[in-house]
Design a protein around this motif. Structure first.
Motif, short mmCIF file in Angstrom:
data_model
loop_
_atom_site.label_atom_id
_atom_site.label_comp_id
_atom_site.label_asym_id
_atom_site.label_seq_id
_atom_site.Cartn_x
_atom_site.Cartn_y
_atom_site.Cartn_z
N HIS A 6 18.33 -11.89 -4.81
CA HIS A 6 19.18 -12.75 -5.85
C HIS A 6 19.89 -13.88 -5.19
N PRO A 7 20.08 -15.12 -5.79
CA PRO A 7 20.65 -16.23 -4.98
C PRO A 7 22.21 -15.79 -4.38
N ASN A 8 22.60 -14.78 -5.08
CA ASN A 8 24.39 -14.55 -4.73
C ASN A 8 23.93 -13.46 -3.44
N GLY A 9 22.83 -13.01 -3.00
CA GLY A 9 22.59 -12.18 -1.94
C GLY A 9 22.98 -10.79 -1.94
N HIS A 10 23.35 -10.28 -3.33
CA HIS A 10 24.19 -8.96 -3.39
C HIS A 10 22.75 -8.04 -3.85
N PHE A 11 21.71 -8.57 -4.29
CA PHE A 11 20.82 -7.80 -5.00
C PHE A 11 19.46 -8.05 -4.54
N LEU A 12 18.28 -7.24 -4.50
CA LEU A 12 16.92 -7.43 -4.25
C LEU A 12 16.14 -6.74 -5.39
N TYR A 13 15.00 -7.37 -5.70
CA TYR A 13 14.24 -6.80 -6.81
C TYR A 13 12.77 -6.55 -6.15
N GLY A 14 11.94 -5.82 -6.44
CA GLY A 14 10.58 -5.55 -6.19
C GLY A 14 9.77 -5.13 -7.30
N SER A 15 8.47 -5.51 -7.56
CA SER A 15 7.65 -5.06 -8.60
C SER A 15 6.76 -3.98 -8.30
N ASN A 16 6.55 -3.17 -9.10
CA ASN A 16 5.45 -2.00 -9.14
C ASN A 16 4.37 -2.48 -9.96
N GLU B 82 13.51 -3.79 12.50
CA GLU B 82 13.46 -2.97 11.49
C GLU B 82 14.72 -2.10 11.51
N LYS B 83 15.45 -1.95 10.25
CA LYS B 83 16.63 -0.91 10.07
C LYS B 83 16.53 -0.02 9.00
N GLN B 84 15.48 -0.38 8.00
CA GLN B 84 15.35 0.83 6.97
C GLN B 84 14.18 0.53 6.11
N THR B 85 13.33 1.41 5.79
CA THR B 85 12.53 1.52 4.66
C THR B 85 12.89 2.37 3.50
N ILE B 86 12.67 1.94 2.46
CA ILE B 86 13.01 2.48 0.88
C ILE B 86 11.83 2.46 0.00
N THR B 87 11.67 3.36 -0.90
CA THR B 87 10.61 3.46 -1.95
C THR B 87 11.14 2.72 -2.77
N THR B 88 10.02 2.05 -3.67
CA THR B 88 10.08 1.61 -4.84
C THR B 88 10.13 2.26 -5.81
N LEU B 89 9.59 3.17 -5.90
CA LEU B 89 9.24 4.46 -6.95
C LEU B 89 10.17 5.29 -7.23
N PRO B 90 10.31 5.87 -8.42
CA PRO B 90 11.44 6.84 -8.93
C PRO B 90 10.90 8.29 -8.11
N LEU C 284 0.99 -1.25 0.06
CA LEU C 284 -0.08 0.05 -0.13
C LEU C 284 0.93 1.31 0.13
N GLN C 285 2.20 1.21 0.34
CA GLN C 285 3.12 2.43 0.62
C GLN C 285 3.96 2.18 -0.46
N SER C 286 4.18 1.28 -1.02
CA SER C 286 5.28 1.13 -2.33
C SER C 286 6.52 1.32 -1.62
N THR C 287 6.88 0.35 -0.69
CA THR C 287 8.35 0.56 -0.03
C THR C 287 8.82 -0.90 0.25
N VAL C 288 9.81 -1.03 0.76
CA VAL C 288 10.69 -2.27 1.07
C VAL C 288 11.38 -1.89 2.49
N THR C 289 10.97 -2.80 3.37
CA THR C 289 11.66 -2.60 4.84
C THR C 289 12.52 -3.72 4.79
N VAL C 290 13.82 -3.42 5.62
CA VAL C 290 14.72 -4.21 5.80
C VAL C 290 14.80 -4.44 7.41
#
Length: 369
Positions: A272-282, A249-257, A231-237
């Motif tokens: 990603h299986p290598n643990g270095h990247f995360l992907y989210g869909s809008n 919780e340590k961070q929340t970041i937007t998925t939008l430009p 609902l807020q177009s974010t990812v929380t770490v």
């Protein structure tokens, strides 16, 4: 020769696509994908079953499970989960049985890491349940069912509990259920011998009011976890305390430009299986957000790429880690992107397949040709 054969086999996968069946789709569709060449071949309908919107594969790759996202099953206000046997040689599916999901609108299924239980989240019913897996891969009636209760800040979407996903911790000791309606990530202690769920202490982590946690993913290192908030177009770490089962919780970041002001909701989150990247869909902006994962688990935006499909509800990274499939639920298409495991960036391949209302993709190793 054995090494070459294994490499060839690993490059080839059966690809199963779950769909909504109300607009012409028949159920679960089968493709063969070769990650060595990027070639994708259509096989046809693997199984006819109503609204198999989310799929899960058994760890032994012999069985597949589908959440039938319906509101009535055998006259009761519940959906169902169906079990299938996988033919390793052809990728074909043989129906085994179907059981109640213990709540209407089941939208997520996963198999625990022991391969003994299927866990299901029911959006409409606000429940999570555990279903035992028999020796032949078929499902038994639920060994545990928990109903969430409560509401949150968004009156249109959060008037009641809406369990949207359930995921196992890396050590299989805990199950984390994201509830969009109550803005909570519920943490349950999981008994892998009995197939039961018990509230942890503390029993949940509260999200920002109106966030709407939807899907959830662990980093392969087991130290961090990520919630995508519809609902807020974010990812929380989160930091993950594997001993106590606690999310911090340590961070929340937007998925939008920057500057985007249109309607949008997020859907899937994948590390990603290598643990270095995360992907989210809008959905609305119709894009895939790409983030780099720092040594402390925090995210930094790399790019936000047009998904080239409408309403990318789900997407998946293939087993090789070299391709991303974006599914357009409204456009009836799946687009293939090349993924650079070193930078995380996506490049369109101009390969697209037509599938009515695609929702979920899962892979199973296929024999070499």
């Amino acid at each position: 020769m054995a090494v070459l054969s294994l490499a060839a086999s690993a490059a080839s996968s059966w690809m199963y696509v779950g769909t909504y069946t109300g607009k012409g789709s028949k159920g679960i569709y089968l493709y063969r994908f070769d990650s060595g060449t990027g070639k994708l071949d259509s096989i046809g309908v693997a199984a006819e079953t109503p609204n198999p919107t989310f799929l899960a594969v058994h760890p032994n790759h012999r069985y597949l499970y589908a959440a039938n996202e319906i509101g009535k099953y055998k006259g009761e206000n519940t959906g169902s989960v169906s079990a299938f046997r996988i033919d390793a040689a052809t990728g074909g599916l043989t129906a085994l049985n179907t059981v109640s999901s213990q709540g209407n609108g089941p939208c997520y299924v996963t198999v625990d890491r022991s391969g003994k239980f299927v866990l299901v989240a029911n959006y409409g019913g606000g429940t999570v349940a555990v279903l035992p897996i028999g020796a032949d891969g078929s499902l038994g009636e639920a060994t545990s069912t928990i109903k969430h209760s409560g509401s949150s800040a968004n009156p249109k979407r959060q008037g009641q509990a809406h369990a949207h996903s359930i995921n196992m911790s890396p050590d299989n000791r805990f199950a984390i259920a994201a509830d969009l309606g109550t803005d909570k990530l519920y943490v349950y202690r999981f008994d892998a011998a009995k197939g039961t769920l018990q509230p942890n202490d503390p029993p949940f982590t509260s999200m920002k009011p109106g966030a709407g946690p939807r899907h959830f993913s662990f980093n392969p290192n087991g130290k961090y976890a990520y919630s995508i908030n519809e609902l807020q177009s974010t990812v929380t770490v989160f930091d993950w305390d594997a001993t106590r089962g606690v999310l911090t919780e340590k961070q929340t970041i937007t998925t939008l430009p920057d500057g985007f002001s249109g309607d949008n909701s997020t859907a899937e989150v994948v590390v990603h299986p290598n643990g270095h990247f995360l992907y989210g869909s809008n959905r609305g902006h119709d894009s895939i957000a790409v983030f780099a994962i720092g040594a402390d688990g925090r995210l930094k935006t790399v790019e936000i790429v047009p998904a080239q499909v409408k309403e990318p509800r789900n997407f998946v990274i293939d087993p090789s880690g070299q391709y991303l499939f974006a599914e357009g639920q409204s456009s009836g298409a799946i687009n293939l992107f090349r993924l650079d495991p070193k930078t995380g960036k996506l490049t369109a391949t101009n390969t697209s397949i037509q599938v009515t209302a695609p929702v979920c993709i899962r892979f199973v190793p296929a024999p070499s040709r």
